[in-house]
Each structure stands twice: as structure tokens, then as C-alpha cells.
Design a protein around this motif. Structure first.
Motif, PDB file in Angstrom:
ATOM      1  N   UNK A 153       0.635  -1.439  -0.212  1.00 40.96           N
ATOM      2  CA  UNK A 153      -0.165  -0.037   0.179  1.00 40.96           C
ATOM      3  C   UNK A 153       0.641   0.635  -0.161  1.00 40.96           C
ATOM      4  N   UNK A 154       0.227   2.723  -0.163  1.00 39.60           N
ATOM      5  CA  UNK A 154       1.609   3.395   0.084  1.00 39.60           C
ATOM      6  C   UNK A 154       1.760   3.263   1.528  1.00 39.60           C
ATOM      7  N   UNK A 155       2.376   4.292   1.791  1.00 40.34           N
ATOM      8  CA  UNK A 155       3.364   4.769   2.507  1.00 40.34           C
ATOM      9  C   UNK A 155       3.906   6.107   3.040  1.00 40.34           C
ATOM     10  N   UNK A 156       3.922   6.384   4.593  1.00 35.15           N
ATOM     11  CA  UNK A 156       4.863   8.022   4.621  1.00 35.15           C
ATOM     12  C   UNK A 156       6.206   7.452   5.057  1.00 35.15           C
TER      13      UNK A 156
ATOM     14  N   UNK B  84       9.441   6.504   3.616  1.00 32.19           N
ATOM     15  CA  UNK B  84      11.240   5.825   2.777  1.00 32.19           C
ATOM     16  C   UNK B  84      10.037   5.617   1.006  1.00 32.19           C
TER      17      UNK B  84
ATOM     18  N   UNK C 206       9.701   3.135  -1.825  1.00 39.48           N
ATOM     19  CA  UNK C 206       9.477   1.171  -1.760  1.00 39.48           C
ATOM     20  C   UNK C 206      10.115   1.527  -2.125  1.00 39.48           C
ATOM     21  N   UNK C 207      10.608  -0.035  -2.235  1.00 41.63           N
ATOM     22  CA  UNK C 207      11.613  -0.903  -2.817  1.00 41.63           C
ATOM     23  C   UNK C 207      11.699  -2.307  -3.359  1.00 41.63           C
TER      24      UNK C 207
END
Lengths: 112, 520
Positions: free
Chosen positions: A97-100, A102, A104-105
Motif C-alpha cells: 500500500x501507500x507509505x510515508x 521512505x 518503496x523498494x
């Protein structure tokens, strides 16, 4: 296929249990209770005994790993995540899902 | 000033590591809470050992050895060498397997499913949180005491009495929160690995330098032997034998630590546990023996000839509790080493705080919030934010408690471990006793909580040991017995769980016994 995954060797496990029990009993070293003898001129014998005890405990676990390893533990771990009869918990997902905070890897396997 | 600079550099390094670990964060809650169950043997060993070595092991053990002598090692460390690995073998590995099989990330989830009881999960959560708080507290107290003692600098007005504990506590909490917020459990594993290496190395350096400054280990011990007031601490004359024996219940606490549970779940496979089983006892010995020796030496250690206070006791009577190690380090090393050694002590402390903080957030999110609201109510990002909010709340509560009158870390730690250790019958029964029932588990939980709380209150909230007379037993003996008896008795008179549940949780030895995966 009717493969049987064996648990730990019963005889080996019995020996492990006995050894652990003996080691537990040896913890109460009343014979050194009031003894102020110094080992290597600096370590009280009561402390030296228990330091040695720790090493013996490590040896016991090394022997357990070698001779009494429960191979069937991996069978117990085999995933039933898709089986509705076993899914009783809300699931945390492996989706992306979306993140805060950092970027995405890629999902690369790493020891860390 | 130099020790303070080194400590600040260390904390900055931790923050950088935490930020770096976030680059490996896969962005999922599975990765945040259990590192996607991908941790290998070396990191598992380092993170588990780092988590279990706390202020209790360093600051607390030194202080306890100062007061009660070498028996401190036998009371805790050698029992732990045997029983910690036993818990990892009997409890940890099995919980790992079940966690992987069913997707559990918390203890409450496991117990809820095992006993088919949502109520059990709701009851267990506040009890675990209440018992973790003292564990957090000893970390913050330890950090505050160490940093204050190490940073005393009469030449700088602001540091005449050292950095105040309230400021150290605040900064420590902020640093730990930051790196776990960015990296989750993976960040904590990386930080724990670094911190374990740091405190192992600095610990070895500490004892070597201190013993050298005291004229060598033989001279340091001889000084104690010649001191009529403290010579008995080279043996166990004043430790009741039954107290010594009944300390065995304390290490069983690792079987129920929620933060250790979460670490177990990070293991890549069962084989990942092997190194931990063997090396954990050795590492305990490496850390505890020097701490015990330093504590005992501190009873008779005096400033060397040529020093400003030559001949005076280094650790004076009436010193603040939990400061023996820091005082010895400050007095017998140079500022640079004192800073490094302080960083090592902080490393041990923070390597426990991070896991404890994280497990609280995990439990709150998965065992309370996601049980009340529908599963798809929150996105993964929101779940992480909820976890963080609860962690901040608990850290705030603990921080405020740390501002109250300080307790001896060892005593508070023993009380905390007594609570967790007394819940050990619950987890053993859940894993190995088919006849354990929901009612028995609930009874066990209630009896343990009430008994522990009553005894903890009678002890002045951790101010004393409260040995059970006339046999001088540890209170954990009574609490453990009450826990086990209530579990067994109530289980035997109530209905067992369903056959389906028992079959799912009790190990199968045939591959064909495992239901096949449904086709996609």
C-alpha cells in the motif's frame, strides 16, 4: 505420498531432559555456599562454578541441537493461510500500500 | 564534556542506522511488525540477546552485586543460561511455527485462537501492557542514572551535576521511537545487532580497564576479602538458600515476553534458532561475570595513589541507586573511554526499549483496534500510524513514572519478570496440554494478575523483595503456583476446546495430515 516427518529422537530427548534436570539440581551448589576460595587468584569459587555452569548449559543445548532436533517443527509451520477453517485472525498483508517516510523498494530477499 | 559528545555521536549513529534500515522496509505491515519473517541466525541471536540484556543486566546486576555479592550471578545469570534456551526450544520455536502457519503477530492472537476465546485476548492485553511498563521503566531509569554520573563536569556550569535524568529519558525515548517508526521491527533488529556488538566490546574493555586501575583483578578482589564489612560478598553467606532456589521462576519470564514473541516470529526458519540456543548462554556469561565482579570490587575500591581523593571509597556510602557501574567507569577511565562505555550501556538499554515499544504498538493495533473495527476499515499505513500513537502514549506514561522516586532497577526488574514468569504455565499448557481449556486459561490469567498485584503492592511497588517467610521464598513461587493450580483445576472441570482446534495446534508428524492449500 505418505511421507512421515519424524520428531526428535525419543531416546535423545529423554537424555536431554535428564541432563537438564541434573543440571538444574546442580545449580543449588550448597557445597560452595560459604566458600571464599579464589580461583585464578581473583574469582570467587561460587562465581567461577556458575560461570562454568553457563558453559555446560550451552554445551547441553549444542548437543540437543545435534542429536534431538525436532524435525517435525517445520511441518507444523507449513502455511494454511488460505484455508478458511484455520483463518481466525484479521490478516496483516504482504501487499504494497501507500507509505510515508521512505521510498518503496523491490521485494528482495535479504538476511536482514 | 567529552563523554557527552561521544554519547551524542552514538545516538546520532543510531538514528542514521534507523533511517538506513527504512530503505529496506517493504512498506507492508507484515514487514513493519515481523520483518516479513526473514531474519537469519546471526541477526536473530543478536536481536534476541540484545533485547534480553537490559539495564537490569548491566546497571541492575552491578548494583545488586554491590549490595549482595556474587550470589547475584547464580540467582539470575546461570539459571537464565539453562532456562532461557529451554524456553526458546520448547516455547519459542513452536510459537514461531504456529505464527507462520496461522499468521499470528502477537501473543494475544495466538491465545485467542488456541483457546477459541476473544475474551482471553482482551484480558491478556492490559495485563501484558501493565507488566511491560516496569520493564520500560528500568530502561529509562538506568539510562538516566548512567548518563548523569558519566557526564558530571565541574568545569561546565550546566554539567556540574551531570545531564539530568529527565532529559536523558526524553532523548532516549525520542531516539528509539524515531528508528522504530522508520524501520519497524527490521529497524529494531539492525539496531539491536549493532548495539549488542557495542556493549559486548565495551563491556570487555570496561572490566579490563577497571581491573587494571585497581591494581589487577587479584588485587581488586583481595581488597574486598580484607574488608570486614564486605568480605562476605565473595560467597553467599547472607543469601537464603530457598531464595536462591526459587529465583528459578524468574527466567521463565522469557516464555511470555511479548517483545520476544515478536522477535521469534521474525525467524526465517526453525533452524534459525539453533545459533541462539547455543550462543545465548555464553553471551549471558560474557556480560554478567564482569558486571558482578565490578559490583563486588566497588564495595572496597578506593581511588589510587596520586589521585585527588586517594584512599577514599570510589563508590561512597549513600550514593544514588543504580549508579555503581557509572561511578566506577567515571572514576577509573578517561573521559573518552567513559563516553564509549556509557554508549555501550545505553546500547544495551535501548536494544530492549525498541522491541518493547514496538510490541506494544503491534498488540494494540492487532488485538484491540482490528478486533473492534472491520479488517478493511484501515489501510496498512493507518494501522502503522495507530500503532505509533499507542506507543507514544505508553512511552509518555512510563516517562512520567520515571520522574517519581527512583527504585532499585534489580528489584523492579525482578517484580516485572515475576509477573511474566508466573504466566509461563499458560503458554506451556497452550502448546503441550490438550486438556487446557478457555476457562482454565482465563482463571490462570485472573489469579496471576491479582496475586501479583497484591504482592507488588505489599512490596511498596517494587521497593523490597518481600520474601515469603519463614522459608524466604521468592514471591514468584507463590504467584507461579497459584497460576498453575488455577489453570489445571479449572481446566479439568470445564469443557475442552474443539477437536479441530486441538488438531490444528498440536504438532502433526505426517505431511498428509496437513489440509491441502485450496487451488487459486
Amino acid at each position: 505420498m505418505n511421507e512421515k516427518i519424524h520428531g526428535p529422537n525419543r531416546c535423545a530427548m529423554l537424555i536431554v531432559w535428564l541432563a537438564a534436570t541434573v543440571l538444574f539440581l546442580l545449580h543449588q551448589d550448597f557445597w560452595f555456599w560459604e566458600n571464599r576460595t579464589l580461583v585464578f587468584d581473583f574469582m570467587p569459587i561460587g562465581l567461577a562454578y556458575h560461570a562454568l555452569y553457563s558453559m555446560v548449559a550451552a554445551s547441553l543445548w549444542a548437543l540437543t541441537v545435534k542429536f534431538a532436533w525436532p524435525s517435525n517443527i517445520e511441518v507444523l509451520a507449513q502455511s494454511q493461510a488460505s484455508d478458511p477453517h484455520t483463518q481466525t485472525e484479521p490478516h496483516l498483508t504482504d501487499s504494497m500500500p501507500e507509505r510515508t517516510g521512505a521510498a518503496l523498494k523491490d521485494n528482495s530477499d535479504s538476511d536482514a | 564534556m567529552i563523554p557527552l559528545i561521544i554519547i551524542c555521536c552514538y545516538l546520532a549513529g543510531l538514528l542514521i542506522l534507523g533511517l538506513a534500515s527504512s530503505r529496506f522496509f517493504r512498506g507492508t505491515s507484515q514487514d513493519y511488525f515481523v520483518a516479513s519473517r526473514s531474519i537469519g541466525p546471526f541477526l536473530l541471536l543478536m536481536s534476541i540477546f540484545g533485547t534480553t540484556m537490559t539495564a537490569f543486566a548491566l546497571v541492575g546486576s552491578t548494583g545488586e552485586a554491590y549490595r549482595n555479592g556474587i550470589g547475584t550471578y547464580g540467582k539470575m545469570a546461570s539459571y537464565s543460561a539453562l532456562l532461557h534456551s529451554a524456553c526458546f526450544f520448547l516455547v519459542g520455536m513452536k510459537l514461531w511455527a504456529l505464527g507462520k502457519r496461522f499468521g499470528f503477530v502477537t501473543q494475544c492472537a495466538f491465545f485467542r485462537a488456541r483457546f477459541e476465546s476473544p475474551l482471553l485476548g482482551y484480558m491478556l492485553f492490559p495485563i501484558l501492557v501493565a507488566l511491560v511498563i516496569p520493564y520500560l521503566l528500568i530502561g529509562i531509569l538506568g539510562a538516566g542514572g548512567v548518563v548523569r554520573s558519566i557526564t558530571v563536569d565541574p568545569d561546565i556550569a550546566l554539567l556540574r551535576t551531570g545531564v539530568p535524568p529527565w532529559l536523558t529519558g526524553l532523548i532516549i525515548c525520542a531516539v528509539v521511537l524515531t528508528y522504530i517508526f522508520f524501520g519497524g521491527l527490521r529497524g529494531a533488529v539492525w539496531a539491536n545487532t549493532l548495539q549488542t556488538i557495542v556493549f559486548l566490546i565495551t563491556g570487555a574493555v570496561t572490566v579490563w580497564i577497571i581491573s587494571s586501575k585497581l591494581g589487577g583483578p587479584a588485587a581488586a578482589t583481595q581488597a574486598v576479602a580484607e574488608n570486614a564489612d564486605h568480605a562476605h560478598k565473595l560467597a553467599r553467606d547472607k543469601i537464603p538458600t530457598m531464595q536462591f532456589l526459587t529465583y528459578c521462576f524468574i527466567p521463565l519470564s522469557v516464555g511470555m515476553f511479548p517483545h520476544l514473541f515478536q522477535h521469534w516470529l521474525t525467524a526465517r526458519s526453525a533452524r534459525t534458532f539453533r545459533l541462539t540456543l547455543i550462543a545465548h548462554p555464553i553471551f549471558i556469561m560474557i556480560v554478567w561475570v564482569p558486571c558482578i565482579m565490578i559490583g563486588v570490587w566497588a564495595t572496597a575500591a578506593v581511588f589510587p595513589e596520586g589521585a585527588e581523593r586517594a584512599g577514599q571509597l570510589i563508590v561512597p556510602a549513600g550514593h544514588r541507586p543504580n549508579t555503581e557501574l557509572a561511578i566506577m567507569v567515571k572514576a577509573l577511565t578517561n573521559p573518552f573511554l567513559a563516553g564509549l562505555l556509557a554508549a555501550g550501556i545505553l546500547a544495551a538499554i535501548m536494544s530492549s526499549l525498541d522491541s518493547q515499544f514496538l510490541c506494544l504498538g503491534t498488540m494494540f493495533t492487532t488485538d484491540i483496534v482490528l478486533r473492534i473495527f472491520p479488517e478493511d476499515r484501515f489501510s496498512d499505513r493507518q494501522k502503522v500510524i495507530i500503532a505509533r500513537g499507542f506507543i507514544v502514549f505508553i512511552v509518555l506514561v512510563t516517562y512520567l513514572l520515571s520522574l517519581a522516586e527512583p527504585r532499585h532497577i534489580f528489584r523492579v526488574g525482578v517484580w516485572c519478570f515475576s509477573g511474566f514468569g508466573s504466566l509461563f504455565p499458560l503458554v506451556i499448557a497452550a502448546l503441550y496440554w490438550r486438556r487446557a481449556t478457555k476457562a482454565g486459561a482465563i482463571a490462570c490469567l485472573l489469579v496471576t494478575a491479582v496475586t501479583w498485584f497484591v504482592m507488588f503492592t505489599l512490596s511498596g511497588f517494587g521497593n523490597t523483595y518481600l520474601l515469603i517467610t519463614p522459608w524466604k521464598l521468592m514471591p514468584a513461587t507463590i504467584i507461579f503456583a497459584a497460576s498453575a493450580v488455577s489453570l489445571v483445576v479449572v481446566s479439568l472441570v470445564t469443557n475442552p476446546p474443539s477437536h479441530r482446534t486441538i488438531k490444528q495446534f498440536m504438532c502433526s508428524t505426517s505431511v498428509n495430515d496437513i489440509p491441502p492449500k485450496p487451488s487459486s
